[in-house]
Design a protein around this motif. Structure first.
Motif, mmCIF file in Angstrom:
data_model
loop_
_atom_site.group_PDB
_atom_site.id
_atom_site.type_symbol
_atom_site.label_atom_id
_atom_site.label_comp_id
_atom_site.label_asym_id
_atom_site.label_seq_id
_atom_site.Cartn_x
_atom_site.Cartn_y
_atom_site.Cartn_z
ATOM 1 N N GLY A 254 -7.361 9.249 -11.095
ATOM 2 C CA GLY A 254 -8.320 8.412 -11.814
ATOM 3 C C GLY A 254 -8.764 7.204 -11.017
ATOM 4 N N ASP A 255 -9.094 6.158 -11.741
ATOM 5 C CA ASP A 255 -9.565 4.929 -11.111
ATOM 6 C C ASP A 255 -8.462 4.280 -10.282
ATOM 7 O OD1 ASP A 255 -12.048 5.197 -12.283
ATOM 8 O OD2 ASP A 255 -11.477 4.045 -14.062
ATOM 9 N N PRO A 256 -8.808 3.791 -9.074
ATOM 10 C CA PRO A 256 -7.799 3.130 -8.243
ATOM 11 C C PRO A 256 -7.478 1.722 -8.774
ATOM 12 C CG PRO A 256 -9.912 3.138 -7.130
ATOM 13 C CD PRO A 256 -10.089 3.919 -8.394
ATOM 14 N N PHE A 257 -6.247 1.300 -8.523
ATOM 15 C CA PHE A 257 -5.844 -0.055 -8.869
ATOM 16 C C PHE A 257 -4.837 -0.543 -7.831
ATOM 17 C CE2 PHE A 257 -2.812 2.761 -10.808
ATOM 18 C CZ PHE A 257 -1.589 2.129 -10.663
ATOM 19 N N LEU B 271 -1.480 -1.705 -6.800
ATOM 20 C CA LEU B 271 -0.129 -1.561 -7.321
ATOM 21 C C LEU B 271 0.743 -2.745 -6.913
ATOM 22 C CD1 LEU B 271 1.783 0.375 -8.811
ATOM 23 C CD2 LEU B 271 2.277 1.434 -6.628
ATOM 24 N N GLY B 272 0.566 -3.239 -5.710
ATOM 25 C CA GLY B 272 1.345 -4.364 -5.203
ATOM 26 C C GLY B 272 1.313 -4.388 -3.690
ATOM 27 N N GLU B 273 2.080 -5.289 -3.107
ATOM 28 C CA GLU B 273 2.107 -5.413 -1.659
ATOM 29 C C GLU B 273 3.408 -4.852 -1.094
ATOM 30 O OE1 GLU B 273 1.553 -9.642 -1.408
ATOM 31 O OE2 GLU B 273 -0.586 -9.397 -1.023
ATOM 32 N N ALA B 274 3.329 -4.370 0.123
ATOM 33 C CA ALA B 274 4.507 -3.869 0.825
ATOM 34 C C ALA B 274 4.576 -4.543 2.194
ATOM 35 C CB ALA B 274 4.432 -2.354 1.005
ATOM 36 N N THR B 275 5.774 -4.874 2.631
ATOM 37 C CA THR B 275 5.984 -5.471 3.939
ATOM 38 C C THR B 275 6.022 -4.359 4.983
ATOM 39 O OG1 THR B 275 7.323 -7.175 2.894
ATOM 40 C CG2 THR B 275 7.492 -6.980 5.276
ATOM 41 N N VAL B 276 5.280 -4.551 6.065
ATOM 42 C CA VAL B 276 5.260 -3.567 7.145
ATOM 43 C C VAL B 276 5.397 -4.276 8.484
ATOM 44 C CG1 VAL B 276 3.847 -1.867 5.924
ATOM 45 C CG2 VAL B 276 2.742 -3.602 7.300
ATOM 46 N N SER B 277 5.918 -3.558 9.451
ATOM 47 C CA SER B 277 5.997 -4.049 10.828
ATOM 48 C C SER B 277 5.270 -3.052 11.713
ATOM 49 C CB SER B 277 7.454 -4.190 11.278
ATOM 50 O OG SER B 277 8.100 -5.158 10.507
ATOM 51 N N ARG B 278 4.614 -3.576 12.735
ATOM 52 C CA ARG B 278 3.877 -2.692 13.641
ATOM 53 C C ARG B 278 3.947 -3.244 15.060
ATOM 54 N NH1 ARG B 278 -2.506 -3.953 12.466
ATOM 55 N NH2 ARG B 278 -2.438 -6.120 13.158
ATOM 56 N N ALA B 279 3.730 -2.354 15.992
ATOM 57 C CA ALA B 279 3.710 -2.727 17.403
ATOM 58 C C ALA B 279 2.848 -1.721 18.143
ATOM 59 C CB ALA B 279 5.114 -2.739 17.988
ATOM 60 N N VAL C 291 -0.742 -1.879 -1.551
ATOM 61 C CA VAL C 291 -0.473 -0.495 -1.945
ATOM 62 C C VAL C 291 -1.357 -0.204 -3.147
ATOM 63 C CG1 VAL C 291 1.273 1.126 -2.764
ATOM 64 C CG2 VAL C 291 1.898 -0.651 -1.119
ATOM 65 N N ARG C 292 -2.135 0.863 -3.051
ATOM 66 C CA ARG C 292 -3.048 1.213 -4.129
ATOM 67 C C ARG C 292 -2.571 2.484 -4.814
ATOM 68 N NH1 ARG C 292 -8.044 -1.412 -4.516
ATOM 69 N NH2 ARG C 292 -8.967 0.527 -5.181
ATOM 70 N N GLY C 293 -2.843 2.564 -6.081
ATOM 71 C CA GLY C 293 -2.489 3.746 -6.854
ATOM 72 C C GLY C 293 -3.707 4.238 -7.608
ATOM 73 N N ARG C 294 -3.578 5.372 -8.252
ATOM 74 C CA ARG C 294 -4.650 5.915 -9.082
ATOM 75 C C ARG C 294 -4.080 6.272 -10.436
ATOM 76 N NH1 ARG C 294 -9.512 7.107 -7.104
ATOM 77 N NH2 ARG C 294 -9.802 7.020 -4.867
ATOM 78 N N ILE C 295 -4.789 5.920 -11.461
ATOM 79 C CA ILE C 295 -4.354 6.228 -12.820
ATOM 80 C C ILE C 295 -4.298 7.735 -12.969
ATOM 81 C CG2 ILE C 295 -4.971 6.042 -15.257
ATOM 82 C CD1 ILE C 295 -6.309 3.346 -14.512
#
Length: 155
Positions: A64-67, A69-77, A56-60
């Motif tokens: 602003g500049d991207p950073f 943010l952390g990881e998120a669990t996802v499921s897909r099919a 997961v990316r965020g912007r200041i």
């Protein structure tokens, strides 16, 4: 070599909204409609269902500049119906069955005979989400504190 590039069409806003609602549907909502369908096509897995992580990316300051943010669990099919339609399901969390059912309903939404059932499901999910949003807003409003400045008469 004269290669022709396949032009990608812009995403369909209605399908995008449907996939958003399917990702937020509960397992009970999806299962109830699936069980109630009369003529179910065969469902063949193409990919998954599987669970993984996305960054997961965020912007200041929001722009602003991207950073990271952390990881998120996802499921897909991804599935293919016996009639040829391909459906995709993606959602936050580890519920692979929900991802599979979301993919099935995405594919069913492409079939004329099943559009009404899928649209009915989407309406119910949208109504539930709106009701939850209203309840949350009411709970928040109940705890609202209004601050005001008192002006003394010593001017």
């Amino acid at each position: 070599m004269d290669a022709k590039l396949k032009q990608e069409s812009p995403p369909d806003p209605a399908r995008k909204e449907a996939m958003r609602l399917l990702a937020q549907a509960t397992l009970e909502e999806l299962t109830t409609v699936w069980v109630g369908l009369g003529d179910k096509p065969e469902v063949h897995p193409v990919r998954g269902p599987e669970t993984g992580l996305v960054m997961v990316r965020g912007r200041i300051g929001g722009g602003g500049d991207p950073f990271n943010l952390g990881e998120a669990t996802v499921s897909r099919a991804t599935i293919r119906l016996s009639t040829g339609e391909i459906g995709h399901g993606q959602l936050l969390g580890t519920d692979r069955q929900r991802a599979r059912l979301a993919a099935i309903f995405d594919a069913l939404s492409q079939r004329d005979g099943d559009k009404a059932d899928v649209e009915s499901l989407l309406r119910r999910v949208a109504e539930r989400l709106a009701q939850e949003e209203r309840r949350k807003a009411e709970e928040t409003a109940a705890t609202r504190v209004d601050f005001f400045t008192m002006v003394r008469g010593d001017d």
